[in-house]
Scaffold this motif. Structure first.
Motif, mmCIF file in Angstrom:
data_model
loop_
_atom_site.group_PDB
_atom_site.id
_atom_site.type_symbol
_atom_site.label_atom_id
_atom_site.label_comp_id
_atom_site.label_asym_id
_atom_site.label_seq_id
_atom_site.Cartn_x
_atom_site.Cartn_y
_atom_site.Cartn_z
ATOM 1 N N LYS C 25 0.805 -1.226 0.000
ATOM 2 C CA LYS C 25 0.000 0.000 0.000
ATOM 3 C C LYS C 25 0.836 1.274 0.000
ATOM 4 C CE LYS C 25 -3.881 -1.155 2.626
ATOM 5 N NZ LYS C 25 -4.454 -0.871 3.941
ATOM 6 N N GLY C 26 2.031 1.201 0.569
ATOM 7 C CA GLY C 26 2.858 2.406 0.630
ATOM 8 C C GLY C 26 3.850 2.345 1.763
ATOM 9 N N PRO C 27 4.560 3.477 1.996
ATOM 10 C CA PRO C 27 5.655 3.481 2.960
ATOM 11 C C PRO C 27 5.227 3.117 4.377
ATOM 12 C CG PRO C 27 5.098 5.723 2.285
ATOM 13 C CD PRO C 27 4.374 4.802 1.359
ATOM 14 N N VAL C 28 6.064 2.360 5.045
ATOM 15 C CA VAL C 28 5.788 1.960 6.423
ATOM 16 C C VAL C 28 7.121 1.740 7.145
ATOM 17 C CG1 VAL C 28 5.602 -0.513 5.816
ATOM 18 C CG2 VAL C 28 4.469 0.355 7.871
ATOM 19 N N ALA C 29 7.135 2.081 8.444
ATOM 20 C CA ALA C 29 8.363 1.926 9.232
ATOM 21 C C ALA C 29 8.594 0.469 9.605
ATOM 22 C CB ALA C 29 8.285 2.778 10.493
ATOM 23 N N GLU C 88 6.948 -0.380 -0.802
ATOM 24 C CA GLU C 88 6.884 -1.325 -1.914
ATOM 25 C C GLU C 88 5.928 -0.857 -3.013
ATOM 26 O OE1 GLU C 88 6.530 -5.430 -0.916
ATOM 27 O OE2 GLU C 88 8.483 -5.420 0.096
ATOM 28 N N SER C 89 5.339 0.313 -2.802
ATOM 29 C CA SER C 89 4.440 0.817 -3.848
ATOM 30 C C SER C 89 5.213 1.691 -4.837
ATOM 31 C CB SER C 89 3.304 1.637 -3.216
ATOM 32 O OG SER C 89 3.803 2.887 -2.747
ATOM 33 N N TYR C 90 6.521 1.763 -4.674
ATOM 34 C CA TYR C 90 7.314 2.694 -5.484
ATOM 35 C C TYR C 90 7.142 2.454 -6.977
ATOM 36 C CZ TYR C 90 11.171 5.375 -7.340
ATOM 37 O OH TYR C 90 11.919 6.265 -8.065
ATOM 38 N N ALA C 95 11.275 -1.185 -4.963
ATOM 39 C CA ALA C 95 10.838 -0.648 -3.671
ATOM 40 C C ALA C 95 11.815 0.432 -3.245
ATOM 41 C CB ALA C 95 10.800 -1.756 -2.635
ATOM 42 N N LEU C 96 11.317 1.280 -2.356
ATOM 43 C CA LEU C 96 12.163 2.315 -1.784
ATOM 44 C C LEU C 96 12.524 1.872 -0.365
ATOM 45 C CD1 LEU C 96 12.779 4.918 -3.317
ATOM 46 C CD2 LEU C 96 10.990 6.052 -1.999
ATOM 47 N N VAL C 97 13.807 1.962 -0.019
ATOM 48 C CA VAL C 97 14.221 1.660 1.349
ATOM 49 C C VAL C 97 14.919 2.897 1.898
ATOM 50 C CG1 VAL C 97 15.565 0.154 2.854
ATOM 51 C CG2 VAL C 97 14.542 -0.776 0.783
ATOM 52 N N LYS C 98 14.428 3.401 3.039
ATOM 53 C CA LYS C 98 15.033 4.585 3.652
ATOM 54 C C LYS C 98 15.927 4.171 4.818
ATOM 55 C CE LYS C 98 11.244 7.509 2.235
ATOM 56 N NZ LYS C 98 10.317 8.562 2.591
ATOM 57 N N VAL C 143 18.890 8.300 3.695
ATOM 58 C CA VAL C 143 19.098 8.051 2.279
ATOM 59 C C VAL C 143 18.003 7.115 1.779
ATOM 60 C CG1 VAL C 143 20.675 7.059 0.569
ATOM 61 C CG2 VAL C 143 21.598 8.330 2.531
ATOM 62 N N SER C 144 17.317 7.521 0.694
ATOM 63 C CA SER C 144 16.302 6.652 0.091
ATOM 64 C C SER C 144 16.914 5.919 -1.088
ATOM 65 C CB SER C 144 15.118 7.477 -0.416
ATOM 66 O OG SER C 144 14.537 8.177 0.653
ATOM 67 N N LEU C 145 16.858 4.603 -1.036
ATOM 68 C CA LEU C 145 17.432 3.789 -2.108
ATOM 69 C C LEU C 145 16.327 3.104 -2.896
ATOM 70 C CD1 LEU C 145 20.348 1.872 -0.332
ATOM 71 C CD2 LEU C 145 20.485 3.957 -1.712
ATOM 72 N N ILE C 146 16.495 3.071 -4.215
ATOM 73 C CA ILE C 146 15.583 2.287 -5.057
ATOM 74 C C ILE C 146 16.231 0.925 -5.264
ATOM 75 C CG2 ILE C 146 14.395 2.155 -7.280
ATOM 76 C CD1 ILE C 146 14.913 5.248 -7.486
ATOM 77 N N VAL C 147 15.539 -0.104 -4.809
ATOM 78 C CA VAL C 147 16.099 -1.465 -4.927
ATOM 79 C C VAL C 147 15.057 -2.383 -5.566
ATOM 80 C CG1 VAL C 147 17.505 -1.142 -2.842
ATOM 81 C CG2 VAL C 147 15.275 -2.259 -2.663
ATOM 82 N N PRO C 148 15.491 -3.493 -6.185
ATOM 83 C CA PRO C 148 14.512 -4.465 -6.669
ATOM 84 C C PRO C 148 13.622 -4.912 -5.498
ATOM 85 C CG PRO C 148 16.714 -5.034 -7.450
ATOM 86 C CD PRO C 148 16.877 -3.913 -6.477
#
Lengths: 364, 101, 254
Positions: C25-29, C88-90, C95-98, C143-148
């Motif tokens: 659904k979107g970003p979550v801690a 994971e909605s990126y 997915a985006l990992v912060k 830092v926000s990373l775009i990862v598979p």
């Protein structure tokens, strides 16, 4: 001879908080510190502190030092700070003798708070005296206060919070940490500190110890050995690692000479990491009007040292005839904070140690 | 070696000053401990012990352990981990316990 | 075991991983704090009330993923640097990992770095989407990373060295670099079979055992497909190198 209502020996987290609360209560205070700046070991703590807002959690130690020092300045008329002033003697008639830049000064306070902190424990292995083998505090001082790299590559002995945190700080300063060891099968520091290091690729290796340091004039290499679950050496498991710095972070022990000199009742309590003064719930020692706060009363985190400082400051001021308008509430809050900080599983040893160090109940 | 870049700390250094170590000229920052300037210059051995003649460096760096005793401006037994560097200081390796002059 | 290795176990991680539906659904801690220690800034910094009140300061933080909007304020407030945000909605495949990153120099936005796992081991190539370094972060930049997508719960740190950069060797038998593979993909060779034929990667003595995996990752990254959607190439004998003489002299023809 200088007279004051309260003398506080040590301007670290405990001493500073004690001074603030004593001055807030209305007492005249002298803070003595052997360094040229206040803050004690806070001035090299670049990491964020744990605890709650009341102990400045999430703030870095270096910033907490500045917060406390600026609070001190609010009480300029009450607090005199003496820097580069080393207390060299404390006598039965409660006279402090001080060396300040070669001058010999005597101070007679009505009440006294000893907040001298701790010194580092050493380790016995062949060639442990080679240059390049340093205490963790020394490494921190060198890199975080003076901006000098302790060496090219470092190996850390001790995986308590100090060992883990200093390793991380070394990596932040661009210095390679080749590994962190401790004797027991589990590291002693917080898991989150170890996890931070592991993400950086630093090996954290419980069940190891240093058996030998090699080098002609200075450290070049160390030999490690694996230990079994009972910390016994496993023969044939020795291996060498090349490093130019070995950092010893195997714990602290209370810096309590002044309390011994005065004749406070002392007791060896392993959970508090050495000889500590017996004290009541409000941190008064066996001698009337002599208080302790922080690591000198038993090794703990800086967050507890600050609360202990506040508590000792309030109570020493009361003993000197200055009762803080919110005395009861503030003292109760200090007790509550200390209880909270020590109540978890990580505080178990501290709780055990403190129960052995208790002098008597006081009726407040 | 100095730490040039740091994510958390900005180092406030004093002015650059010259001093000598065993007769050779070195540079350091005024007000920092002598030991810090020596360490930056790669000097680890500050003295040799009185009994076994073993090399000695500093250990605690905060004035607790007296492992770092050196001869400064002719005066022996100076704890260089807390003694502040000044322009023109003459720092020497201390052999043994030092002499009373 | 966490207290021996410093690396959270699979069970540790599973216990703080939100349900798939929530993740998508979107970003979550993701709060990777598994020990009872006296500390509560995560709770006091959360404006959404998504972290259950720590009645005892030693309690472990418990996140309500439905209340958490993944704002990431808690990341820089955690003294243990144990909080991450996963989004994971990126995109369909990424997915985006912060990640909290207290080192210099900071990575540049848009650059490629290497995503590392909880042991500091390289996992994948990652693109730096954003570097947040405001006053509120107080020297703990995020830092926000775009990862598979499949690495969203694995990547927890980064190395500025792009282990997966263009001159990295992918096929050691034929000495084919990542750069060459990427060039072929750009030119339209979009399957493992095609790349193998055009580049010879995978046709050396090891028969693709060392390089196929890497080429497939690269194809997935470039085409936006999942690894499971990338087709394997054909396998033909001999599976290991043999002498021609063995074939010539071989068994009698039937």
């Amino acid at each position: 001879m200088i007279h004051t209502e309260i003398a506080i020996v040590g301007g670290g987290p405990a001493g500073l908080c004690a001074a603030i609360k004593a001055a807030e209560s209305g007492a005249k205070v002298i803070v003595l510190d052997r360094n040229s700046q206040l803050g004690g070991q806070l001035i090299k703590q670049t990491h964020m502190f744990f605890g709650s807002q009341k102990q400045y959690a999430s703030h870095r130690g270096i910033d907490i030092a500045n917060i406390l020092i600026s609070k001190l300045e609010d009480y300029k008329d009450k607090i005199t700070v003496m820097l580069d002033a080393t207390v060299i003697g404390l006598y039965e008639d409660r006279v402090l003798t001080v060396d300040q830049g070669g001058k010999y000064i005597k101070i007679k306070p009505d009440t006294l708070i000893i907040a001298t902190g701790a010194s580092e424990k050493f380790q016995a292995f062949p060639n442990n005296d080679l240059p390049g083998i340093y205490g963790a505090g020394a490494v921190q001082t060198l890199m975080n206060v003076y901006g000098v790299a302790p060496g090219e590559s470092v190996f850390m002995v001790g995986a308590g919070n100090i060992g883990l945190i200093v390793s991380y700080q070394l990596m932040q300063a661009g210095i390679k940490v080749k590994g962190v060891i401790c004797r027991g099968p589990k590291f002693g520091g917080y898991a989150v500190h170890a996890s931070k290091l592991r993400r950086l690729g630093v090996p954290v290796m419980p069940s190891h110890k240093v058996v030998y340091a090699h080098g002609k004039d200075k450290l070049e290499r160390i030999t490690l050995i694996k230990l079994d679950e009972n910390k016994k050496e496993i023969p044939g498991t020795e291996f060498d690692i090349e490093v130019d710095v070995l950092c010893i972070a195997t714990g602290l022990t209370p810096l309590a000479e002044l309390l011994w000199q005065m004749g406070c009742e002392m007791k060896y309590i392993s959970e508090l990491s050495g000889h500590v003064p017996l004290r009541d719930k409000n941190l008064m020692t066996s001698l009337d009007g002599i208080y302790v706060a922080g690591d000198v009363a038993g090794i703990e985190e800086a967050s507890s040292a600050m609360v202990e400082g506040s508590l000792a400051g309030l109570c020493a001021a009361k003993a000197a005839g200055h009762i803080h308008p919110d005395f009861e509430a503030l003292v109760a809050d200090c007790h509550k904070q200390l209880y909270d900080l020590r109540s978890g599983p990580e505080g178990e040893a501290i709780r055990k140690g403190l129960s052995k160090a208790e002098l008597k109940e006081v009726g407040l | 070696m100095r730490i040039e870049q740091h994510p958390i700390i900005t180092f406030n250094k004093g002015r650059k000053v010259q001093f000598t170590f065993d007769g050779k000229v070195y540079e350091g920052y005024e007000g920092e401990p002598i030991a810090a300037a020596l360490h930056d210059a790669g000097i680890r051995v500050l003295g040799h012990t009185h009994k076994l003649g073993r090399p000695r460096g500093f250990y605690c760096a905060i004035g607790n352990c007296s492992s770092c005793l050196m001869v400064v401006n002719g005066k022996p037994n100076v704890r260089v981990c807390v003694e502040k560097l000044k322009e023109g200081m003459a720092v020497e390796t201390q052999i043994g316990r030092g002499d009373i002059k | 075991m966490l207290e021996r290795t410093g690396v959270p176990t699979k069970e540790n991680i599973e216990s703080v991983t939100p349900l798939k539906e929530r993740l998508s659904k979107g970003p979550v801690a993701i709060i990777e704090c598994f020990q009872e220690i006296p500390c509560n800034p995560c709770y006091t910094s959360c404006k959404k009330g998504a972290i259950k009140e720590l009645i005892d300061i030693n309690d472990r933080p418990i996140l309500d993923p439905e209340k958490c909007n993944g704002c990431g304020v808690c990341i820089s407030n955690c003294p243990g640097l144990a909080i991450f945000v996963v989004d994971e909605s990126y995109s369909e495949t990424e997915a985006l990992v912060k990640i909290p990153y207290e080192f210099v120099p900071l990575p540049k936005e848009g650059s490629f770095v290497t995503g590392l796992d909880r042991e500091g081991k390289p996992v994948c190539r990652a693109k730096v989407e954003k570097v947040l370094n405001t006053k509120a972060q107080d020297r703990t930049p995020v830092v926000s990373l775009i990862v598979p997508k499949e690495f969203s719960m694995t990547v927890r740190f980064l190395s500025l060295n792009d282990h997966y950069s263009d001159n990295t060797i992918v096929c050691r038998c034929e000495e084919i670099t990542l750069g060459e593979i990427r060039e072929y993909i750009r030119r339209g060779y979009q399957s493992l079979e095609e790349i193998k034929r055009i580049s010879r990667a995978g046709m050396g003595p090891c028969q693709g055992r060392t390089c196929s995996q890497l080429i497939m990752q690269e194809l997935a990254a470039a085409t936006g497909k999942r690894l499971s959607e990338i087709k394997m190439s054909a396998f033909r004998p001999p599976a290991v190198p043999i002498k021609l003489g063995q074939l010539l002299g071989g068994d009698d023809h039937e």
